[in-house]
Design an enzyme around this catalytic site. Structure first.
Site: not given
Ligand SMILES: NC(=O)c1ccc[n+]([C@@H]2O[C@H](COP(=O)([O-])OP(=O)(O)OC[C@H]3O[C@@H](n4cnc5c(N)ncnc54)[C@H](O)[C@@H]3O)[C@@H](O)[C@H]2O)c1
Length: 371
Positions: A142, A245
């Site tokens: 990310y 996540d």
């Protein structure tokens, strides 16, 4: 203990649920002779409306000065539905996580006996599930370099991790396992990814510092399957940013309502506690938002400062509310209990737990619930 708590209740149902957590923390402070002070600042859409910035400097300063941050939720449809909006509420939370260096996201997931029927998964599968997920929050794919070719037909995202980044979150996960059922599962993709092989190497080398913890490994694709086949096998899960996540959202269906799920985000110096849900704009002002995720986040705040008995008292009170179905409509459609009623019951329970005698017949909306 004296604690100065920065409160960023944000948008939508954020203020309603956060108010219940403040009530609970105040009850704990009174009961155990602590001094908790609360200072409020703006964040998210409301901060954009009033200052043009989703994370005003004044808010950031409060977070940097406070002992901990209690966060509500951010988000407003007027920004969600406007793709052209240059400033967005979510930027406030992302900027805050970055500014505070919150590298570990911690999410407990538990199947409460009374709520086993609320999960889309079968009762016998989720029974006895009690997991804590440690997700690395500031590294990995990310945050790696991103590229897009000039003609827009090729793109890349770099996933990189350092030994230090892995060690700091892994230490937290090992310590959590020591205080629980002493099992740590590293979720990775070490058969394919170099970063995952580094995670395995670093975490394996650390295991000798925690000889009482049993360490095992699971590839992320298998972990995703195991989470719905046999979630009660897990105790503490440690994983990198993107896998965490996905796995933690998958695990969230076990509890039966997103309104139950708390989280803590921890850094070297700062810590932030928030429910995992968003601002649930349709519910704003209706008194139907479940405050338990926020209240359990407040319990995690107490844990963080070593106030373990206090945190347990909050969790006991929450479990009693759930057992007695004193829950908002997401869990008890016909009970008529509001956000405020649930918070007040939990507050009353904390205040009166020592001389406890509950008469469920006396539980009425908006009245003191314990005699
Ligand atoms: N950390 C955050 O602040 C955060 C997280 C997710 C979404 N958001 C923002 O929130 C806004 C709404 O997003 P969304 O609708 O995708 O997610 P949401 O979590 O706000 O709501 C999704 C659904 O979950 C349920 N729900 C959520 N919180 C609940 C509660 N406390 N009690 C009972 N039920 C609850 C409701 O059924 C709701 O329709 C958006 O602007 C989004 O960007 C913020």
């Amino acid at each position: 203990m004296n604690l100065h708590i920065g409160v960023l209740s944000g948008d939508g149902i954020g203020p309603e649920v956060t108010n219940q957590s403040i009530k609970i923390l105040t009850a704990i402070a009174d009961k155990y002779q602590h001094t908790f002070t609360f200072q409020h600042e703006l964040v998210g859409a409301i901060a954009i409306d009033e200052t043009g910035n989703p994370l005003p400097q004044k808010t950031l300063n409060l977070c940097l000065e406070a002992d901990a941050v209690l966060f509500g939720a951010i988000g407003n449809p007027k920004y969600d539905n406007n793709p052209a909006a240059k400033v967005r509420p979510e930027q406030g939370l992302l900027a805050l996580r970055k500014a505070l260096g919150l590298f570990a996201n911690i999410r407990p997931v538990k199947a409460y006996d009374t709520l086993l029927d609320k999960s889309p998964l079968k009762k016998h599968i989720i029974q006895d599930t009690d997991i804590v997920i440690y997700r690395e929050l500031t590294g990995g794919i990310y945050f790696g370099e991103k590229t897009l070719s000039e003609d827009g037909t090729a793109a890349s995202d770099l996933c990189s991790y350092s030994k230090t980044e892995i060690e700091r979150v892994a230490h937290l996960a090992f310590k959590a396992a020591q205080s629980r059922r002493k099992k740590l599962t590293l979720v990775d993709k070490a058969n394919v990814l170099e970063t995952s092989r580094l995670w395995r190497k670093v975490v394996t080398a650390m295991a000798s510092q925690y000889p009482d913890v049993e360490l095992d490994f699971l590839f992320v694709d298998n972990a995703a399957m195991q989470m719905v086949l046999n979630p009660s096998q897990f105790d503490v899960i440690l994983t990198e940013n993107m896998f965490g996540d996905i796995i933690s959202d998958e695990a969230s269906v076990i509890g039966g309502s997103i309104g139950l799920l708390a989280s803590a985000s921890i850094g070297e110096k700062y810590a932030l506690f928030e429910p995992i849900h968003g601002s649930y704009p349709q519910a704003t002002g209706k008194g139907i938002a479940n405050p338990i995720a926020s209240i359990l986040s407040a319990a995690m705040l107490l844990d963080h400062f070593g106030l373990l008995e206090e945190a347990e008292t909050v969790r006991d009170a929450v479990e009693r509310a759930i057992d007695l179905e004193i829950c908002t409509p997401d869990l008890n459609a016909h009970g008529g209990y509001s956000t405020e009623n649930v918070g007040t019951f939990i507050e009353d329970f904390i205040e009166n737990v020592d001389a406890l005698h509950i008469n469920t017949g006396n539980i009425k909306v908006g009245q003191s619930t314990i005699i």
